[in-house]
Each structure stands twice: as C-alpha cells, then as structure tokens.
Design a protein around this motif. Structure first.
Motif, short mmCIF file in Angstrom:
data_model
loop_
_atom_site.label_atom_id
_atom_site.label_comp_id
_atom_site.label_asym_id
_atom_site.label_seq_id
_atom_site.Cartn_x
_atom_site.Cartn_y
_atom_site.Cartn_z
N ASP A 27 0.79 -1.11 -0.15
CA ASP A 27 -0.09 -0.02 0.00
C ASP A 27 0.86 1.39 0.01
O ASP A 27 0.73 2.34 -0.92
CB ASP A 27 -0.76 -0.05 1.18
CG ASP A 27 -2.32 -0.59 1.14
OD1 ASP A 27 -2.53 -1.12 -0.15
OD2 ASP A 27 -3.07 -0.68 1.96
N ARG A 28 1.98 1.24 0.85
CA ARG A 28 2.58 2.53 0.82
C ARG A 28 3.34 2.56 -0.32
O ARG A 28 3.96 3.90 -0.89
CB ARG A 28 3.55 2.40 2.20
CG ARG A 28 3.06 2.47 3.62
CD ARG A 28 3.88 2.19 4.60
NE ARG A 28 3.13 2.16 5.96
CZ ARG A 28 3.12 1.14 6.84
NH1 ARG A 28 3.63 0.10 6.49
NH2 ARG A 28 2.24 1.37 7.88
N GLY A 32 -0.13 7.43 -4.31
CA GLY A 32 -0.19 8.59 -5.34
C GLY A 32 -0.19 7.99 -6.58
O GLY A 32 -0.22 8.92 -7.58
N ARG A 33 -0.18 6.67 -7.01
CA ARG A 33 -0.29 6.35 -8.30
C ARG A 33 -1.41 6.12 -8.81
O ARG A 33 -2.39 5.66 -8.28
CB ARG A 33 0.79 4.96 -8.44
CG ARG A 33 2.11 5.15 -7.94
CD ARG A 33 2.72 3.43 -7.88
NE ARG A 33 4.12 3.67 -7.63
CZ ARG A 33 5.20 3.76 -8.32
NH1 ARG A 33 4.83 3.96 -9.71
NH2 ARG A 33 6.47 3.85 -8.00
N LEU A 34 -1.77 6.59 -9.86
CA LEU A 34 -3.01 6.61 -10.79
C LEU A 34 -2.91 5.49 -11.82
O LEU A 34 -2.00 5.68 -12.74
CB LEU A 34 -3.43 7.77 -11.28
CG LEU A 34 -4.05 8.84 -10.28
CD1 LEU A 34 -4.20 10.10 -10.68
CD2 LEU A 34 -5.43 8.01 -9.54
N ASP A 98 0.89 -0.64 -14.18
CA ASP A 98 1.61 -0.50 -13.22
C ASP A 98 1.93 -1.14 -11.75
O ASP A 98 0.84 -1.24 -11.12
CB ASP A 98 1.70 1.06 -12.73
CG ASP A 98 2.68 1.67 -11.65
OD1 ASP A 98 3.38 0.60 -11.38
OD2 ASP A 98 2.55 2.90 -11.58
N PRO A 99 2.80 -2.33 -11.92
CA PRO A 99 2.58 -3.34 -10.80
C PRO A 99 2.68 -2.88 -9.41
O PRO A 99 2.12 -3.19 -8.51
CB PRO A 99 3.55 -4.43 -11.09
CG PRO A 99 4.37 -3.71 -12.10
CD PRO A 99 3.84 -2.62 -12.66
N LEU A 100 3.30 -1.68 -9.03
CA LEU A 100 3.51 -1.18 -8.01
C LEU A 100 2.10 -0.13 -7.44
O LEU A 100 2.14 0.26 -6.42
CB LEU A 100 4.54 -0.13 -8.11
CG LEU A 100 5.98 -0.58 -8.39
CD1 LEU A 100 7.12 0.38 -8.43
CD2 LEU A 100 6.24 -1.81 -7.33
N ALA A 101 1.38 -0.16 -8.46
CA ALA A 101 0.20 0.77 -7.94
C ALA A 101 -1.05 -0.25 -7.39
O ALA A 101 -1.98 0.17 -6.87
CB ALA A 101 -0.48 1.45 -9.21
N GLY A 135 -6.62 5.19 -7.84
CA GLY A 135 -5.42 4.90 -7.21
C GLY A 135 -5.64 5.02 -5.67
O GLY A 135 -6.70 5.64 -5.03
N LEU A 136 -4.44 4.62 -4.77
CA LEU A 136 -4.70 4.85 -3.47
C LEU A 136 -4.23 6.07 -2.90
O LEU A 136 -3.04 6.20 -3.18
CB LEU A 136 -3.84 3.60 -2.57
CG LEU A 136 -3.73 3.45 -1.12
CD1 LEU A 136 -5.14 3.19 -0.62
CD2 LEU A 136 -2.82 2.17 -0.71
#
Length: 425
Positions: A27-28, A32-34, A98-101, A135-136
């Motif tokens: 999550d962290r 901010g990623r969309l 975007d796997p990090l999102a 996004g989160l």
C-alpha cells in the motif's frame, strides 16, 4: 435465526486471515499512483432506463432523472443522471500496467465503506460511458474499539466520460478489520430488535407524506438564510428487499461481485476467501452480511445491515431534491457513524451553514445527517450546492482543475492507441 455451531466453525476457518505487513508495504508503495481501471462494472453506459432504475434503487423518483420528457424542458435540455450515479458506472480503460500501483490484497479481511467525498464537474447524460483513473491516496493503521487493529484506506477514482471530460472525483474511505477480532468484541450484541407497531409506522408515514422536492419551483440563493432547516426525508425501515433493489439498480460491488451458476463457481475459484459456507454447508459470499442475519451475527453484529454507499445515495437524494432542477450539488462529504440494521428507519435532515459567491457561482454550504428511531446519528455530511440567483443567474458548472484535465486527456489518448492496436491484430 441465530448462529449455529457449524456456522461458528466455518467462521473460524474463514477468519484465519490477519493483517500482514506485506499488504501495508504494498500500500505504501502504491500511494499516489494512478492507473487506468480495467474493472467492468454491472453498468458502464448510462441509458435512459439505467438512469431511471438507478435512481429508483435508492428511492429517488425525481423526474429530472426518471422522465426524459421532463428533462427536455429543463435547463439541462434533456435527462441527466443523479450525479452520484458516476459511482456505479465503469467500463474497462486500457492503459499501461503499473504493478506497484496495485497495493495490498487484504485477503480474508472484512471491509466497511465508512464514508466518502465527491466533487462533481459535469452531469452524466444518456449515452455517456464512464471510465476511471484509480489509485490509493492514503493508508493508515489504528486501534479500533470495535475490532482491535484496523487499516484505513482512502481510494481515489477520477471519473471521465468518452469525451475525455472529467465528470467527478470520488474519494472512498474504507476500514478493514479482522473478522474474528470484530466478533470477539461483541460491542453491538445488545442493540434491541426493532418491533414496529401501527402507531410508529403511521408516524414514519407522515414524514414520507410531507416530503417536498423543489423541482421547477426555483430555490434562489438570495432566499436562503444561514441556520435555515432543509426539511426531512424518511428511509426505511430497512429490509432485505432494499438490498435486492439497490443491486438490481446497478450497484455491483465489483471487483467481488454477485454471480450465479457457472459464473458463481468461476468467481469462487478466483477469490475463494470471499466465500464462506452457510448453514447448509454451501459456499456463499461474505458480502451477505447485508441480508443474512446469521452471518452478520457471526462477525459481531446483531442483524444484517446496509451498505455505506446506500446511505451516501440517500443523503444525495436529500440534497438533489432540495437543490431543485436548476441547482447543482458540487460537493458531498459524508461519514457513516453507526450501522443501519434491518428493521431500522432513518430520518434525514439538514440546515444551511453558510452562503457565498465564488467565481460567479452562488453557493450554499449545508450540513446533513441521518438519525434512526433510537435517535442515534448514523450518518452525517457536509455539502456545497450551487443555486439560481437573481443577480448571478443560473449556476454554471465548476471548472475542472487543469492537472485533472491533462491527466485524463493523456490517459484517454493512450486508451485509444491501445484500442487501435488491439483491433489491428
């Protein structure tokens, strides 16, 4: 129906999932990623019938939303949807992965929608298809009186139509709690079971009968005063039928969803943790806390309860009726304060808290709330409504922030590129 021994055993099995640090780390990283949302909601395009049925799903019969002929002679020149319908419309949007999102999965963890904040920029009209940039926005952990450790997430969805116009921005507050801890607390076990007599029902019916809608009788900004009451609106008593109708109107609970037959079996293979055996030994959705009293009791509640999103829609109904055909609800913030259980009724109210002129728009700030038959506040909110004005005329729609317009234009352009590539294969 009370919780059986077999259900308690099944509950223990399904509740073995606990918060893991890996989910919080993901999550962290995702903050901010969309990304382009690939979710296919039950509804993606607003047809005249879909708009009407969605409004009816939470009890709204406003002709501006339900009667195309009424809309043709309004300031909008045609039927429009209640702005909050943007929450249930979504078509898959193509975009770069975007796997990090992705964020944490929180498998086996119970989720409560605890409120949200909407800003609306454009109406949804028949024929509009909506997409989402999602996004989160934030994540935090805290100790909850109800359920011990909790994770609080704010999810942001930028809703955009097929013309790359930003319709609105939706921020959803979701609280995740470990089911076993929630049940063990037992905080709500002593809430009395409602038993309505004819006199009590008659009193609630009087509120229904006295409800008003501004419609074409314009409420002008100059006639509104700070401290002015906004009337009352009744909802309930809550039944399983209310939940069925809300789903039938378009609320899909995607990405989990309600599916039947072979599609239900496929969904169970995809997300087995979402399915928990009922009293017949049949795997059923954990989501049935909204209509299955026995399962609701298994997670520490006395009875089944509504969706937070449904009460958001009720507050929106209250606001759009008050604003009338010519008004525009620009912003709605709401907080779900207590559960609304089966058998409970709500009376909505509100008052004007401020008025101002901003960018040529005559705006009114209001506070709204919902209270049950035990006189408990179950939801509260604040909203900004643009009203017609003798000096400033009909309200114009608010300007979309430039950064949102740029982001959505770029994403829709990329969607078009990927769609052309797909079709050329």
């Amino acid at each position: 129906m009370s919780v059986t021994t077999d259900q308690q055993a099944e509950f223990e099995r399904a509740s073995s999932g606990v918060f893991v640090e890996e989910d919080l780390v993901k999550d962290r990283t995702a903050l901010g990623r969309l990304v382009a949302s690939r979710q296919q909601e039950y509804l993606s395009t607003a047809t005249p019938e879909a708009i009407r049925n969605f409004a009816h799903s939470y009890g709204d019969d406003n002709p501006l939303f339900c009667d195309p002929g009424h809309g043709e002679t309004s300031r909008w020149g045609g039927q429009i949807a209640p702005p909050i319908m943007a929450a249930v419309l979504n078509a898959p949007l193509l975009g770069d992965k975007d796997p990090l999102a992705k964020g944490g999965s929180y498998r086996g963890i119970h989720a409560f929608v605890s409120g949200g904040t909407w800003t609306w920029y454009r109406p949804v009209r028949p024929g509009d298809t909506l997409y989402s940039l999602s996004g989160l926005e934030s994540v935090e952990t805290k100790q909850s009186e109800f359920a011990g450790s909790s994770v609080i997430r704010v999810l942001r969805d930028i809703k955009v139509n097929q013309r790359a116009e930003v319709v609105g921005v939706y921020r959803t507050l979701v609280i995740y709690t470990e089911r076993k801890k929630a049940r063990d607390k037992g905080k709500y076990a002593e809430i009395p079971v409602p038993s309505w007599d004819d006199a009590q029902l008659a009193a609630l019916d009087e509120t229904y009968a006295a409800e008003t809608r501004q419609g074409r009788a314009r409420l002008r900004w100059e006639d509104v005063e700070v401290g002015q009451a906004m009337g009352a609106k009744a909802k309930g008593p809550l039944t399983t039928t209310d939940m069925v109708i809300f789903h039938a109107g378009g609320y899909g609970f995607v990405p989990y969803g309600l599916k039947t037959g072979r599609r239900g079996w496929e969904n169970r293979q995809r997300i087995p943790a979402f399915y928990v055996k009922n009293e017949y030994g049949v795997p059923d959705v954990a989501q049935r806390v909204h209509w299955d009293n026995a399962w609701a009791q298994a997670i520490g509640n006395p009875r089944a309860y509504d969706y937070g999103v449904l009460r958001e829609c009720w507050l929106h109904h209250f606001l759009t009726d008050w604003a009338g055909d010519d008004g525009w609800v620009e912003r709605q913030h709401d907080e779900i304060r207590k559960f609304n259980y089966q058998g409970d009724a709500q009376v909505l109210g509100g008052e004007v808290t401020g008025k101002r002129v901003e960018d040529g728009r005559a705006l009114v700030d209001v506070a709204v709330w919902a209270r049950n038959q035990r006189d408990e506040e179950t939801a509260r909110g604040a909203a900004t409504v643009a009203l017609p004005s003798r000096e400033h005329g009909l309200p114009v729609l608010p300007a979309v922030p430039a950064e949102l317009s740029r982001a959505t234009t770029e994403v829709m352009a990329r969607h078009g590129e990927l769609l052309r590539e797909r079709r050329s294969r």
